[in-house]
Enzyme design. Structure first.
Site, PDB file in Angstrom:
ATOM      1  N   ASP A  74       1.589   3.606   3.466  1.00  0.00           N
ATOM      2  CA  ASP A  74       0.527   4.434   2.617  1.00  0.00           C
ATOM      3  C   ASP A  74       1.403   6.414   2.106  1.00  0.00           C
ATOM      4  OD1 ASP A  74      -1.822   5.510   1.978  1.00  0.00           O
ATOM      5  OD2 ASP A  74      -2.323   5.847   3.540  1.00  0.00           O
ATOM      6  N   HIS A 122       1.079  -1.126   0.039  1.00  0.00           N
ATOM      7  CA  HIS A 122       0.458  -0.566   0.188  1.00  0.00           C
ATOM      8  C   HIS A 122       1.035   1.251  -0.222  1.00  0.00           C
ATOM      9  CE1 HIS A 122      -3.708   2.288   1.779  1.00  0.00           C
ATOM     10  NE2 HIS A 122      -3.133   3.383   0.778  1.00  0.00           N
TER      11      HIS A 122
END
Length: 382
Positions: A272, A58
């Site tokens: 992220d 991610h």
């Protein structure tokens, strides 16, 4: 070509070997052995440790680039920049956007996926667009709709079949049939940016969803009468929780509770990360939104909400060890094997297993990155 890695410790999936040698044969791992022939070529990392290359499942950007820039140059720069973070495999991650933009980005990633010189692209992660506005985070609600198999099929075609993971909100209409269909195609479904109840989340898992998007962030909290999304993360077995361990998105205590509830074998460390990863503080964009990066965080200018991270995965690994909530073995595993397994790419990366591509990192005793190797060749040195 064959050489032998000598080190104080080797982190395998199911055990840690102290000392010995790991053969690298034509860019692949051989089988660990306690000794080597006298004439063997040895690369001596005495005092150091060998771990699998990290796997970031991610990640939106790095080195000044974002996946949504729709730039082949940017994907190459991300791939090469990530070597300095210990990452050797990743899933370039999209943001909620228009159908056309997502189709174009998919095609761009597909066009370079096999040619990158740095961290390997093991698939694409669609973070959205099938979310709900209440927990939109740094995503544009103008593009949030109910899931459509017709749309997804077109994106997957543009991506050359490379979409490995898609995130959606369980309370959207048509989720169960969408999840059931795409998981049968080998796509992992993640749940997040959602105000779903516990029961809504459970129905999505029953249909085949298996990952929770950045646990705690962008999801309905746990209360004693409605356990919500966080309660579902804790309580539904055989699912994987993404976790951002930068110390800003989730406290060390909440991270510890998550690891206790899920088990370290079902927590995947992620970053992220957005485009400011590896870059100086200042003004940046995340998708269509202005962001200010300072004090170790990236925040939306208008609301101050967190907007992705600037975390390097090697630092996320070190943090959970420094916080006393994971052993080095557990931390490395969560950022390599568990992450890979959570999206079904553990057959190609995330472990020092015989016949796998020799993608690995060298760490010092404090878990600081010393070097990164791809296919048995050194491609980064700290």
């Amino acid at each position: 070509m064959t050489y032998f890695l000598k080190a104080d410790r080797f982190y395998f999936v199911d055990e840690t070997k102290e000392g010995g040698y790991l053969p690298i044969v034509d860019g692949h791992f051989g089988q660990w052995q306690s000794d080597v022939p006298g004439d063997a070529e040895v690369v001596d990392y005495s005092g150091k440790q060998i771990a699998p290359g990290l796997v970031d499942t991610h990640i939106h950007g790095f080195a000044g680039w974002d996946v949504m820039d729709n730039s082949a140059e940017g994907i190459h720069a991300m791939s090469e920049g990530l070597l300095s973070t210990g990452v050797t495999s990743f899933l370039p991650t999209t943001l909620t956007s228009s159908f056309d933009q997502l189709e174009n980005v998919s095609a761009t990633i597909a066009s370079v996926a096999d040619d990158v010189k740095g961290a390997k692209i093991q698939g694409i992660y669609f973070e959205g667009p099938y979310f709900t506005e209440k927990y939109k985070g740094a995503q544009n609600p103008a593009y949030m709709f109910d899931p459509s198999l017709d749309e997804f099929d077109k994106w997957q075609k543009a991506a050359g079949g490379r979409i490995k993971k898609i995130a959606l909100a369980p309370e959207r209409d048509g989720v169960a049939s969408f999840v059931s269909t795409v998981t049968k195609q080998g796509v992992t479904v993640a749940l997040g940016h959602s105000n779903a109840t516990y029961d809504e989340a459970k129905k999505a898992v029953d249909a085949g969803a298996s990952v929770w998007v950045h646990a705690y962030n962008g999801m309905r909290a746990l209360t004693h009468r409605e356990p919500g999304m966080v309660g579902a993360v804790y309580n539904i077995p055989n699912t994987y929780a993404e976790l951002i361990t930068d110390g800003h998105h989730v406290s060390s205590v909440a991270s510890e509770i998550l690891m206790r509830e899920k088990g370290h074998d079902h927590v995947a460390l992620i970053t992220d990360c957005m485009r400011a990863g590896g870059q100086p503080d200042g003004d940046y964009m995340l998708g269509e939104f202005p962001v200010i990066v300072e004090n170790g965080t990236a925040r939306l200018k208008d609301s101050g909400s967190l907007a992705g991270s600037i975390l390097k995965l090697k630092d996320g690994v070190k943090n959970v060890v420094d916080w006393g909530i994971a052993t080095p073995e557990q931390a490395i595993r969560m950022a390599s094997y568990v992450a890979a397994k959570s999206v079904g790419i553990d057959d190609v990366c995330g472990q020092l297993t015989e016949n796998y591509a020799a993608d690995f990192i060298v760490l010092d005793k404090d878990l600081e990155l010393v070097a990164t190797y791809l296919n048995g060749e050194k491609v980064f040195e700290a």
